[in-house]
Design an enzyme around this catalytic site. Structure first.
Site, PDB file in Angstrom:
ATOM      1  N   ASP A 119     -10.577 -24.709   5.540  1.00 24.94           N
ATOM      2  CA  ASP A 119     -10.199 -23.860   4.412  1.00 24.94           C
ATOM      3  C   ASP A 119     -11.344 -22.946   3.992  1.00 24.94           C
ATOM      4  OD1 ASP A 119      -7.468 -24.310   3.768  1.00 24.94           O
ATOM      5  OD2 ASP A 119      -7.998 -26.351   3.203  1.00 24.94           O
ATOM      6  N   CYS A 140     -16.069 -32.160   7.363  1.00 26.80           N
ATOM      7  CA  CYS A 140     -14.872 -32.824   7.897  1.00 26.80           C
ATOM      8  C   CYS A 140     -13.857 -31.818   8.414  1.00 26.80           C
ATOM      9  CB  CYS A 140     -14.258 -33.760   6.872  1.00 26.80           C
ATOM     10  SG  CYS A 140     -13.709 -32.894   5.398  1.00 26.80           S
ATOM     11  N   GLU A 188     -14.529 -26.534  -0.010  1.00 21.25           N
ATOM     12  CA  GLU A 188     -13.650 -25.762   0.872  1.00 21.25           C
ATOM     13  C   GLU A 188     -13.171 -24.485   0.209  1.00 21.25           C
ATOM     14  OE1 GLU A 188     -10.256 -28.109   2.087  1.00 21.25           O
ATOM     15  OE2 GLU A 188      -9.988 -28.958   0.105  1.00 21.25           O
ATOM     16  N   HIS A 233      -1.841 -27.874  11.329  1.00 19.07           N
ATOM     17  CA  HIS A 233      -1.821 -29.341  11.387  1.00 19.07           C
ATOM     18  C   HIS A 233      -1.308 -29.902  12.698  1.00 19.07           C
ATOM     19  CE1 HIS A 233      -2.948 -28.630   7.276  1.00 19.07           C
ATOM     20  NE2 HIS A 233      -3.608 -29.764   7.429  1.00 19.07           N
TER      21      HIS A 233
END
Ligand code: PEP
Ligand code: MG
Length: 543
Positions: free
Chosen positions: A457, A504, A433, A191
């Site tokens: 993911d 995304c 995902e 992140h």
């Protein structure tokens, strides 16, 4: 002497050169705890010098804020006052006379004072414990030759060096003060990297703890976010090279300006929507200025993670409404809370799990904790009255999970209608995902309104490669044939059912991958805002 070179992961593009700022809140372990008798006077001098330097640094930061007369300015005033506190000085000096090193002494006295504050009943006074620790660790950092310890003290535009940064720390960084970012840990899809990309900060992550340790004493640091390396204390030739790279990047950016506000279409006329990934409504204006045609992923967990208590329905409504209004008719996909994995939610997910990435995260947690999920769904339904909102559920691995979530959404809508609250239409989709979701895409496509593929993911689960482990960087490939097959299956199922498929995950903004995704049938690419103009250019050149 040319500087030392550290290899890492190219996490966020761009090149930066600037003074090093060490963000090391947990790492202030004094190497030297004791001193010799003959050193006492010199060490006391050093301590006084450190106080002076820290007071000057904090005052400089405070002056930079004084125009706004903000709360931060008041905090910094209090910090200056505490750094000059005679009681602090005499306690530390006494310890130094008893042959303790000043860095060990100031940290110990800081802990003592902080403990006194923390024990006070008055909440405001108790909260001052953190201020005390902040100041004493800044003094200790100064004595240890580290520039500073907390990002709040970042007064000069600098390259930040850190072991790692929590999402909340990254979000709170004063953007204009951070020229570049270097971390010991992390990978391209961790992140900290995602946030650096959306803030447009050049970053190299995963350089390793040892390399970072060696870099801590550097004065100047150069970061190559495109090629994934860092040079500490570069010589004149190296600085000239980095400046050349900066100029080249500026020329490339200027050439992309023309694509910012075009509607993305392939050469053959196929419309591909280019949207933004956001983590806060504050980023909406910036995303629109980069040319976002919507929001393909609004990560709501940051709203939950930057604080100690869960946000209320009302607060969430305010946030979702703000982003919906900013985008007007353009679609905004709000993803329901996705904590767990590498994102902890204090008070909810704080328990240990053997395998957190295979654990209680995303929709699994939301369905188990209605007190968390229902206020979020209600807030989204209410905010939908003010824009074009859609809802998306993360980590879905079965049709049943989606059906259960959709039932809850319908229940919340009925409840709101009974209460007479205003709501708007909301399409409901899932993130693809998990390999299970891709393999069941046919069944899922019959239920959902849209798909959005989370390649971050999906890649880790398909390849059994941890997305955050820098040692596996070479194995973590979103263009692995296995991942591409899962994406293709998802697109085929969506086409059959007549629904849209976005991407995304970070692959969407990768210039090498975007053409493959479009060829497989993806209809929307959502990415960090600064990547949008280049994606539009790439799409316009596809057949
Ligand atoms: C993904 O997994 O690709 C994704 C976009 O979600 P996150 O990175 O927030 O897990
Ligand atoms: Mg994900």
């Amino acid at each position: 002497m040319p500087g030392a070179r550290l290899e890492g992961v190219a996490a966020s593009e761009g090149v930066a050169v600037g003074p090093a700022f060490v963000h090391a809140p947990d790492e202030l372990e004094p190497q030297r705890t004791g001193i010799a008798e003959g050193e006492v006077e010199a060490e006391l001098e050093r301590f006084r010098g450190a106080i002076e330097a820290v007071v000057a640094q904090i005052s400089e930061a405070r002056d930079a804020l004084s125009e706004s007369g903000s709360e931060e300015a008041e905090i910094l005033d209090a910090h200056v006052e505490f750094a000059g506190d005679p009681e602090l000085h005499s306690e530390v000096e006494e310890r130094v006379r008893n042959l303790e090193s000043p860095e060990a002494a100031v940290l110990a006295v800081g802990e003592e004072f902080a403990g006194l504050f923390a024990g006070m009943e008055d909440e405001y006074m108790a909260a001052r414990a953190d201020d005390v620790r902040d100041v004493t660790s800044q003094i200790a950092a100064q004595l240890m030759g580290l520039r500073s310890s907390g990002l709040a003290g970042l007064a000069v535009p600098s390259v930040v060096l850190a072991r790692n940064l929590a999402p909340s720390e990254t979000a709170r960084m004063p953007r204009e003060m951070v020229l570049g970012l270097v971390t010991a840990e992390g990978s391209k899809t961790s992140h900290v990297s995602i946030m650096a990309r959306s803030m447009g900060i050049p970053a190299v992550v995963g350089v390793g703890a040892e390399a970072l340790e060696r870099a801590l004493g550097a004065g100047i640091v150069a970061v190559h976010g495109d090629d994934g390396y860092v040079v500490t204390d570069p010589d004149a030739d190296e600085v000239a090279f980095f400046e050349g790279e900066q100029a080249e990047a500026a020329t490339e950016r200027a050439a992309l300006e023309a694509y910012r506000h075009v509607e993305a279409r392939t050469h053959g006329g196929r419309r591909i929507e280019v949207a933004a990934n956001l983590g806060s409504p504050k980023e909406a204006a910036d995303a629109l200025s980069w040319g976002a045609e919507g929001v393909g992923l609004f990560r709501t967990e940051f709203l939950f993670m930057e604080r100690d208590e869960l946000p209320t329905e009302e607060e969430q409504y305010g946030v979702y409404r703000e982003v919906a209004e900013a985008f007007g008719e353009k679609p905004v996909i709000i993803r329901t809370i996705d904590v767990g994995g590498d994102k902890d939610l204090p008070g909810v997910s704080g328990h240990e799990e053997e395998n957190p990435f295979l654990g209680w995260r995303g929709i699994r947690m939301s369905l188990d904790v209605p007190d968390l999920f229902r206020p979020q769904l209600r807030a989204i339904l209410r905010a939908a009255a003010h824009g074009n909102l859609k809802v998306m559920f993360p980590m879905v691995s079965s049709v049943e999970e989606f059906v259960e979530a959709r039932c809850l959404l319908a229940e919340c809508r009925e409840e709101l209608e009974r209460e007479g609250a205003e709501t708007g239409p909301v399409e409901a989709g899932v993130m693809v995902e998990t390999p299970a979701a891709a393999l069941c895409a046919d069944e899922l496509a019959r239920e959902v309104d849209f798909f959005s593929i989370g390649t971050n993911d999906l890649t880790q689960y398909a390849l059994a490669v941890d997305r955050g482990n820098e040692k596996l960087e070479k194995l973590y490939r979103a263009d692995h044939p296995a991942v591409l097959k899962l994406i293709e299956m998802t697109c085929r199922a969506a086409e059959k059912a007549g629904i849209q498929t976005g991407v995304c995950g970070e692959a969407a903004g990768d210039p090498a991958l975007a053409p493959k995704l479009v060829a497989l049938g993806v209809t929307e690419l959502s990415m960090s805002p600064p990547a949008i103009p280049r994606a539009k250019k790439i799409i316009s050149e596809l057949p």
